[in-house]
Design a protein around this motif. Sequence first.
Motif, PDB file in Angstrom:
ATOM      1  N   ALA A  24       0.856  -1.188   0.000  1.00  0.00           N
ATOM      2  CA  ALA A  24       0.000   0.000   0.000  1.00  0.00           C
ATOM      3  C   ALA A  24       0.892   1.237   0.000  1.00  0.00           C
ATOM      4  CB  ALA A  24      -0.885   0.021   1.244  1.00  0.00           C
ATOM      5  N   SER A  25       0.487   2.256  -0.755  1.00  0.00           N
ATOM      6  CA  SER A  25       1.292   3.481  -0.818  1.00  0.00           C
ATOM      7  C   SER A  25       0.437   4.692  -0.467  1.00  0.00           C
ATOM      8  CB  SER A  25       1.918   3.631  -2.210  1.00  0.00           C
ATOM      9  OG  SER A  25       0.938   3.524  -3.219  1.00  0.00           O
ATOM     10  N   GLN A  26       1.101   5.702   0.074  1.00  0.00           N
ATOM     11  CA  GLN A  26       0.427   6.928   0.501  1.00  0.00           C
ATOM     12  C   GLN A  26       0.732   8.034  -0.493  1.00  0.00           C
ATOM     13  OE1 GLN A  26       1.661   8.567   4.308  1.00  0.00           O
ATOM     14  NE2 GLN A  26      -0.417   9.282   4.707  1.00  0.00           N
ATOM     15  N   ARG A  27      -0.319   8.658  -1.021  1.00  0.00           N
ATOM     16  CA  ARG A  27      -0.151   9.703  -2.028  1.00  0.00           C
ATOM     17  C   ARG A  27       0.642  10.873  -1.465  1.00  0.00           C
ATOM     18  NH1 ARG A  27      -3.212   9.431  -6.723  1.00  0.00           N
ATOM     19  NH2 ARG A  27      -3.066  11.665  -7.042  1.00  0.00           N
ATOM     20  N   GLY A  28       1.583  11.364  -2.264  1.00  0.00           N
ATOM     21  CA  GLY A  28       2.414  12.475  -1.824  1.00  0.00           C
ATOM     22  C   GLY A  28       2.069  13.782  -2.519  1.00  0.00           C
ATOM     23  N   TYR A  29       0.958  13.816  -3.278  1.00  0.00           N
ATOM     24  CA  TYR A  29       0.642  15.005  -4.077  1.00  0.00           C
ATOM     25  C   TYR A  29      -0.849  15.037  -4.400  1.00  0.00           C
ATOM     26  CZ  TYR A  29       0.532  11.360  -7.548  1.00  0.00           C
ATOM     27  OH  TYR A  29       0.226  10.202  -8.205  1.00  0.00           O
ATOM     28  N   TYR A  32      -5.824  14.427  -3.254  1.00  0.00           N
ATOM     29  CA  TYR A  32      -6.004  13.315  -2.318  1.00  0.00           C
ATOM     30  C   TYR A  32      -4.696  12.937  -1.624  1.00  0.00           C
ATOM     31  CZ  TYR A  32     -10.551  13.311  -4.386  1.00  0.00           C
ATOM     32  OH  TYR A  32     -11.793  13.714  -4.789  1.00  0.00           O
ATOM     33  N   LYS A  33      -3.803  13.938  -1.480  1.00  0.00           N
ATOM     34  CA  LYS A  33      -2.529  13.751  -0.781  1.00  0.00           C
ATOM     35  C   LYS A  33      -2.790  13.142   0.602  1.00  0.00           C
ATOM     36  CE  LYS A  33       1.515  16.431   0.753  1.00  0.00           C
ATOM     37  NZ  LYS A  33       1.758  15.595   1.903  1.00  0.00           N
ATOM     38  N   ASP A  34      -1.928  12.247   1.002  1.00  0.00           N
ATOM     39  CA  ASP A  34      -1.964  11.560   2.296  1.00  0.00           C
ATOM     40  C   ASP A  34      -2.916  10.365   2.334  1.00  0.00           C
ATOM     41  OD1 ASP A  34      -0.075  13.351   3.287  1.00  0.00           O
ATOM     42  OD2 ASP A  34      -1.601  14.667   4.143  1.00  0.00           O
ATOM     43  N   GLY A  35      -3.783  10.212   1.328  1.00  0.00           N
ATOM     44  CA  GLY A  35      -4.653   9.045   1.290  1.00  0.00           C
ATOM     45  C   GLY A  35      -3.865   7.820   0.840  1.00  0.00           C
ATOM     46  N   TRP A  36      -4.276   6.656   1.300  1.00  0.00           N
ATOM     47  CA  TRP A  36      -3.598   5.401   0.954  1.00  0.00           C
ATOM     48  C   TRP A  36      -4.275   4.759  -0.239  1.00  0.00           C
ATOM     49  CZ3 TRP A  36       0.816   3.329   3.203  1.00  0.00           C
ATOM     50  CH2 TRP A  36       1.335   4.095   4.249  1.00  0.00           C
ATOM     51  N   GLU A  37      -3.462   4.138  -1.094  1.00  0.00           N
ATOM     52  CA  GLU A  37      -3.978   3.560  -2.331  1.00  0.00           C
ATOM     53  C   GLU A  37      -3.108   2.400  -2.769  1.00  0.00           C
ATOM     54  OE1 GLU A  37      -3.619   6.547  -5.403  1.00  0.00           O
ATOM     55  OE2 GLU A  37      -1.446   6.655  -5.164  1.00  0.00           O
ATOM     56  N   PHE A  38      -3.637   1.659  -3.741  1.00  0.00           N
ATOM     57  CA  PHE A  38      -2.822   0.685  -4.448  1.00  0.00           C
ATOM     58  C   PHE A  38      -2.156   1.460  -5.568  1.00  0.00           C
ATOM     59  CE2 PHE A  38      -6.200  -1.904  -2.538  1.00  0.00           C
ATOM     60  CZ  PHE A  38      -5.405  -2.730  -1.758  1.00  0.00           C
ATOM     61  N   PRO A  39      -0.839   1.324  -5.753  1.00  0.00           N
ATOM     62  CA  PRO A  39      -0.142   2.142  -6.752  1.00  0.00           C
ATOM     63  C   PRO A  39      -0.610   1.840  -8.170  1.00  0.00           C
ATOM     64  CG  PRO A  39       1.303   0.422  -5.908  1.00  0.00           C
ATOM     65  CD  PRO A  39       0.049   0.368  -5.088  1.00  0.00           C
ATOM     66  N   GLY A  40      -0.474   2.842  -9.020  1.00  0.00           N
ATOM     67  CA  GLY A  40      -0.878   2.712 -10.420  1.00  0.00           C
ATOM     68  C   GLY A  40      -1.087   4.087 -11.020  1.00  0.00           C
ATOM     69  N   GLY A  41      -1.923   4.169 -12.032  1.00  0.00           N
ATOM     70  CA  GLY A  41      -2.156   5.472 -12.635  1.00  0.00           C
ATOM     71  C   GLY A  41      -3.000   5.375 -13.888  1.00  0.00           C
ATOM     72  N   LYS A  42      -3.002   6.483 -14.619  1.00  0.00           N
ATOM     73  CA  LYS A  42      -3.857   6.603 -15.795  1.00  0.00           C
ATOM     74  C   LYS A  42      -3.362   5.756 -16.963  1.00  0.00           C
ATOM     75  CE  LYS A  42      -5.302  11.312 -14.742  1.00  0.00           C
ATOM     76  NZ  LYS A  42      -5.176  12.711 -15.108  1.00  0.00           N
ATOM     77  N   GLU A 101       7.224   8.903  -6.058  1.00  0.00           N
ATOM     78  CA  GLU A 101       6.134   9.886  -6.029  1.00  0.00           C
ATOM     79  C   GLU A 101       5.311   9.824  -4.757  1.00  0.00           C
ATOM     80  OE1 GLU A 101       3.722   9.760  -9.548  1.00  0.00           O
ATOM     81  OE2 GLU A 101       5.456   9.839 -10.878  1.00  0.00           O
ATOM     82  N   HIS A 102       5.387   8.724  -4.024  1.00  0.00           N
ATOM     83  CA  HIS A 102       4.589   8.564  -2.812  1.00  0.00           C
ATOM     84  C   HIS A 102       5.397   8.994  -1.596  1.00  0.00           C
ATOM     85  CE1 HIS A 102       2.579   5.867  -5.688  1.00  0.00           C
ATOM     86  NE2 HIS A 102       1.490   6.210  -5.031  1.00  0.00           N
TER      87      HIS A 102
END
Length: 133
Positions: A24-29, A32-42, A101-102
């Motif tokens: 699990a990674s925490q958004r750094g930007y 939704y900064k500071d929210g936890w997510e499964f990494p990935g993207g567009k 990025e996280h």
Amino acid sequence: MNSQPHKLIHVVAAIIIHDGKVFASQRGYGAYKDGWEFPGGKIEAGETPEAALRREIREELATTVDVEELVGNIEYDYPDFHLSMACYRCKVVSGHLTLLEHEAARWLGKDQLDSVDWLPADRSILNKVKQLL
């Protein structure tokens, strides 16, 4: 009242599992900064979801993954956009999940999944993730 339709964003997320734990990674930007997510993207134009996921994990975590089976598709309405997220089980092939990025990351076991503040869309797939652990 805004009657404009929500912007639709197609993304992919990696459910990286190793030794009975999920990454699990925490958004750094961003909003939704500071929210936890499964990494990935567009997903970029012309990319398959699997190719997009391999690229995003390489860009965000300096890691190569094998994209295995689709765990689930999440449809979630955030206030200013609709998220369509395909979540794939992944396995690390090479690299060390370096945070580019996280701001933070954790390996979470089944009993630790609720210990972080997941973003709403990611939270909605946690029951399926628990079945994988």
